[in-house]
Design a protein around this motif. Structure first.
Motif, PDB file in Angstrom:
ATOM      1  N   ALA A   1     -19.132  12.309 -10.368  1.00  0.00           N
ATOM      2  CA  ALA A   1     -19.797  11.548  -9.994  1.00  0.00           C
ATOM      3  C   ALA A   1     -20.688  12.740  -9.966  1.00  0.00           C
ATOM      4  O   ALA A   1     -22.221  12.989 -10.455  1.00  0.00           O
ATOM      5  CB  ALA A   1     -20.284  11.082  -8.699  1.00  0.00           C
TER       6      ALA A   1
ATOM      7  N   ASP B   1     -25.179   7.220  -2.315  1.00  0.00           N
ATOM      8  CA  ASP B   1     -25.452   8.182  -2.515  1.00  0.00           C
ATOM      9  C   ASP B   1     -24.943   9.318  -1.822  1.00  0.00           C
ATOM     10  O   ASP B   1     -24.402   9.322  -0.507  1.00  0.00           O
ATOM     11  CB  ASP B   1     -27.850   8.740  -2.563  1.00  0.00           C
ATOM     12  CG  ASP B   1     -28.000   8.437  -3.751  1.00  0.00           C
ATOM     13  OD1 ASP B   1     -27.188   8.088  -4.764  1.00  0.00           O
ATOM     14  OD2 ASP B   1     -29.113   7.978  -3.092  1.00  0.00           O
TER      15      ASP B   1
ATOM     16  N   GLN C   1     -26.601   9.444 -14.429  1.00  0.00           N
ATOM     17  CA  GLN C   1     -26.303   7.949 -14.035  1.00  0.00           C
ATOM     18  C   GLN C   1     -26.600   7.715 -14.976  1.00  0.00           C
ATOM     19  O   GLN C   1     -25.893   6.379 -14.941  1.00  0.00           O
ATOM     20  CB  GLN C   1     -27.267   7.694 -13.113  1.00  0.00           C
ATOM     21  CG  GLN C   1     -26.814   5.857 -12.844  1.00  0.00           C
ATOM     22  CD  GLN C   1     -27.944   5.358 -11.624  1.00  0.00           C
ATOM     23  OE1 GLN C   1     -28.644   6.066 -11.233  1.00  0.00           O
ATOM     24  NE2 GLN C   1     -27.919   4.476 -11.272  1.00  0.00           N
TER      25      GLN C   1
ATOM     26  N   SER D   1     -18.686   2.995 -11.994  1.00  0.00           N
ATOM     27  CA  SER D   1     -20.259   3.467 -11.615  1.00  0.00           C
ATOM     28  C   SER D   1     -20.697   2.764 -11.021  1.00  0.00           C
ATOM     29  O   SER D   1     -22.207   3.669 -10.485  1.00  0.00           O
ATOM     30  CB  SER D   1     -20.355   2.934 -13.137  1.00  0.00           C
ATOM     31  OG  SER D   1     -19.920   1.914 -14.026  1.00  0.00           O
TER      32      SER D   1
ATOM     33  N   LEU E   1     -22.889   7.817 -16.950  1.00  0.00           N
ATOM     34  CA  LEU E   1     -22.150   7.282 -15.658  1.00  0.00           C
ATOM     35  C   LEU E   1     -20.865   6.115 -16.525  1.00  0.00           C
ATOM     36  O   LEU E   1     -19.869   6.357 -16.305  1.00  0.00           O
ATOM     37  CB  LEU E   1     -22.569   6.394 -14.063  1.00  0.00           C
ATOM     38  CG  LEU E   1     -23.223   7.550 -13.848  1.00  0.00           C
ATOM     39  CD1 LEU E   1     -23.662   6.847 -12.295  1.00  0.00           C
ATOM     40  CD2 LEU E   1     -21.572   8.267 -12.572  1.00  0.00           C
TER      41      LEU E   1
ATOM     42  N   THR F   1     -15.578  11.754  -7.344  1.00  0.00           N
ATOM     43  CA  THR F   1     -16.285  12.215  -6.840  1.00  0.00           C
ATOM     44  C   THR F   1     -16.998  13.488  -7.945  1.00  0.00           C
ATOM     45  O   THR F   1     -18.202  14.414  -7.701  1.00  0.00           O
ATOM     46  CB  THR F   1     -16.483  13.356  -5.200  1.00  0.00           C
ATOM     47  OG1 THR F   1     -15.045  13.798  -5.431  1.00  0.00           O
ATOM     48  CG2 THR F   1     -16.417  11.827  -4.706  1.00  0.00           C
TER      49      THR F   1
ATOM     50  N   ASP G   1     -20.472  17.179  -4.198  1.00  0.00           N
ATOM     51  CA  ASP G   1     -21.337  15.838  -4.513  1.00  0.00           C
ATOM     52  C   ASP G   1     -21.670  15.596  -3.431  1.00  0.00           C
ATOM     53  O   ASP G   1     -22.154  14.686  -2.692  1.00  0.00           O
ATOM     54  CB  ASP G   1     -20.984  14.791  -5.440  1.00  0.00           C
ATOM     55  CG  ASP G   1     -22.493  14.086  -5.574  1.00  0.00           C
ATOM     56  OD1 ASP G   1     -23.169  14.776  -5.658  1.00  0.00           O
ATOM     57  OD2 ASP G   1     -21.513  12.664  -6.015  1.00  0.00           O
TER      58      ASP G   1
ATOM     59  N   ARG H   1     -21.591   7.728   0.217  1.00  0.00           N
ATOM     60  CA  ARG H   1     -20.906   7.788  -1.755  1.00  0.00           C
ATOM     61  C   ARG H   1     -19.866   8.217  -1.287  1.00  0.00           C
ATOM     62  O   ARG H   1     -18.848   7.947  -1.776  1.00  0.00           O
ATOM     63  CB  ARG H   1     -21.942   8.212  -3.113  1.00  0.00           C
ATOM     64  CG  ARG H   1     -21.288   8.575  -4.453  1.00  0.00           C
ATOM     65  CD  ARG H   1     -21.425   9.707  -5.264  1.00  0.00           C
ATOM     66  NE  ARG H   1     -22.609   8.668  -5.621  1.00  0.00           N
ATOM     67  CZ  ARG H   1     -23.828   9.134  -6.719  1.00  0.00           C
ATOM     68  NH1 ARG H   1     -23.748  10.795  -6.867  1.00  0.00           N
ATOM     69  NH2 ARG H   1     -24.925   9.485  -6.906  1.00  0.00           N
TER      70      ARG H   1
ATOM     71  N   VAL I   1     -21.020   4.796  -7.699  1.00  0.00           N
ATOM     72  CA  VAL I   1     -22.183   5.670  -7.526  1.00  0.00           C
ATOM     73  C   VAL I   1     -23.524   5.807  -7.463  1.00  0.00           C
ATOM     74  O   VAL I   1     -24.190   5.860  -7.333  1.00  0.00           O
ATOM     75  CB  VAL I   1     -21.561   5.861  -8.803  1.00  0.00           C
ATOM     76  CG1 VAL I   1     -22.707   7.861  -9.557  1.00  0.00           C
ATOM     77  CG2 VAL I   1     -20.037   7.201  -9.170  1.00  0.00           C
TER      78      VAL I   1
END
Length: 426
Positions: free
Chosen positions: A342, A130, A347, A123, A350, A339, A419, A134, A126
């Protein structure tokens, strides 16, 4: 006024990766010593001794969700630091404990520490990164997990050559990681959900942030398929640390270093980790080019091919090819599932979502040893057991091919599925 977001440094990334090294093999670091532990406690069955590896997974499965929720509430850094401390103390306890029940207790507590590490490291990645960055860092995390296999399994094999108790000292690596966490990391700023909703409503273009904002509440149902896939993948993968040392111990070709087959097993498990690490390093490029279902199909084909090859193996060359293929499967599985999670999890949820990740990951690990018992009883040998599970992996790969074909009827862009920022398609 909201505080400025923390910008992770290279040192932050380093200690995130060192923490991630413990995710996959934290409970299995002493796997090469299992045959020696069986000799030290002859009254305990092989299935009971294998609980030394799988009990941490049970503890993670029980506590993962709660630790994920706790990290959402009190902060991810606090939970991570405390978890690494528990990992270090409980992990090394096997060095001085004198009975199997006491060792089991220590291993269960170790699992609680690993659960916190899993929830928080994933987490934090993530939260800190970004888009393409990420995906790249999640690939690095998978590489770190593979590198963890190399370091922990080879070191475990070397220490097991001294004594089975010495193998437990590998967990003292946690002391260095604990210090690094306190120095290099800060709590990420919690998102302003209201503002994000407003912003996503105003923008007509999809971005990597808006992908995760598709759900206003915890997306339990969309996450279920990801969790089931992770469960099955790790059920297959964890046959390696729990049963592979026994396969090697019965293979004449593995005695190239004398009777210390624990070291031989550790080396081959390390080769598997190297393959996983290499896939993780290049995962960012792979995720950009292929749909997640394609990647998961290749992952399951890797598991199936490798496990079937172990079933037929009579030479170390075949064993080497098999463990490389299994490493490829695991190297693709972990970052793809992360991913995926995510991409669809807001968020603020998470920690809880990564708690579910840790639960499915480790129920698969724990179920691996249990599932192997009736299969071995049915097929009689470890070689036949690996062959049977390899066939299961190939069937799962076929199922994902079917899912992939169905997915082509949808119009969701590939970049959004993985993502990643959207690019113009010609």
């Amino acid at each position: 006024m909201n505080p400025a977001p923390f910008k992770p440094s290279k040192w932050t990334l380093l200690f995130l990766m060192l923490s991630a090294m413990m995710i996959l093999m934290g409970g299995a670091a002493v796997a090469p010593a299992l045959p020696l532990i069986s000799q030290a406690f002859p009254d305990a069955s092989d299935a009971a001794i294998s609980l030394i590896v799988t009990l941490p997974a049970l503890a993670i499965a029980i506590t993962g969700i709660f630790l994920g929720m706790l990290s959402d509430r009190i902060g991810k850094i606090k939970v991570l630091a405390a978890s690494v401390a528990v990992f270090t103390i409980a992990g090394s306890s096997g060095f001085y404990l004198n009975s199997i029940p006491a060792i089991f207790v220590g291993r269960f507590i170790l699992g609680i520490g690993i659960a916190g590490i899993i929830c928080t490291t994933s987490s934090l990645i993530v939260s800190y990164y970004d888009g393409i960055t990420r995906a790249r860092v999640l690939g690095y995390q998978a590489a770190a997990m593979g590198l963890g296999v190399v370091i922990l399994e080879v070191a475990g094999g070397l220490l097991a050559g001294i004594s089975w108790r010495a193998a437990f000292l590998i967990y003292l690596l946690g002391v260095v990681i604990f210090a690094g966490i306190l120095v290099t990391m800060k709590e990420p700023v919690r998102p302003n959900v209201g503002k994000r909703r407003e912003a996503s409503g105003e923008s007509g273009a999809a971005s990597d942030e808006s992908v995760g904002a598709l759900y206003e509440t915890f997306p339990a149902t969309p996450l279920l398929m990801a969790y089931i896939t992770l469960f099955m993948g790790n059920l297959l993968f964890f046959l390696m640390p729990t049963k592979f040392p026994y396969l090697i111990a019965h293979m004449d070709a593995a005695r190239i270093m004398g009777e210390n087959t624990a070291l031989t097993a550790g080396i081959f498990l390390g080769i598997s980790g190297c393959a996983s690490a290499l896939l993780g390093i290049f995962y960012g490029r792979i995720a950009w080019r292929f749909h997640r279902y394609t990647i998961l199909t290749i992952s399951l084909l890797g598991f199936g091919t490798g496990l079937c090859c172990l079933g037929f193996a009579t030479s170390l060359v075949t064993v080497a090819f098999a463990v490389i293929m299994i490493g490829v499967g695991e190297g693709l599985l972990m970052p793809t599932i992360l991913t995926w999670i995510a991409a669809i999890t807001p968020q603020q949820f998470l920690g809880r979502a990564m708690g579910g990740f840790s639960v499915s990951l480790n129920i698969g690990q724990f179920a691996s040893a249990l599932a192997a018992v009736p299969v071995i009883a049915l097929v009689a040998t470890y070689s036949n057991m690996f062959l049977a599970f390899g066939c299961v992996a190939l069937v799962l790969a076929v199922l994902y091919v079917v899912v992939l074909i169905k997915e082509k009827y949808y119009t969701v862009p590939l970049a959004a599925q993985n993502d990643l920022p959207l690019v113009s398609q010609k």
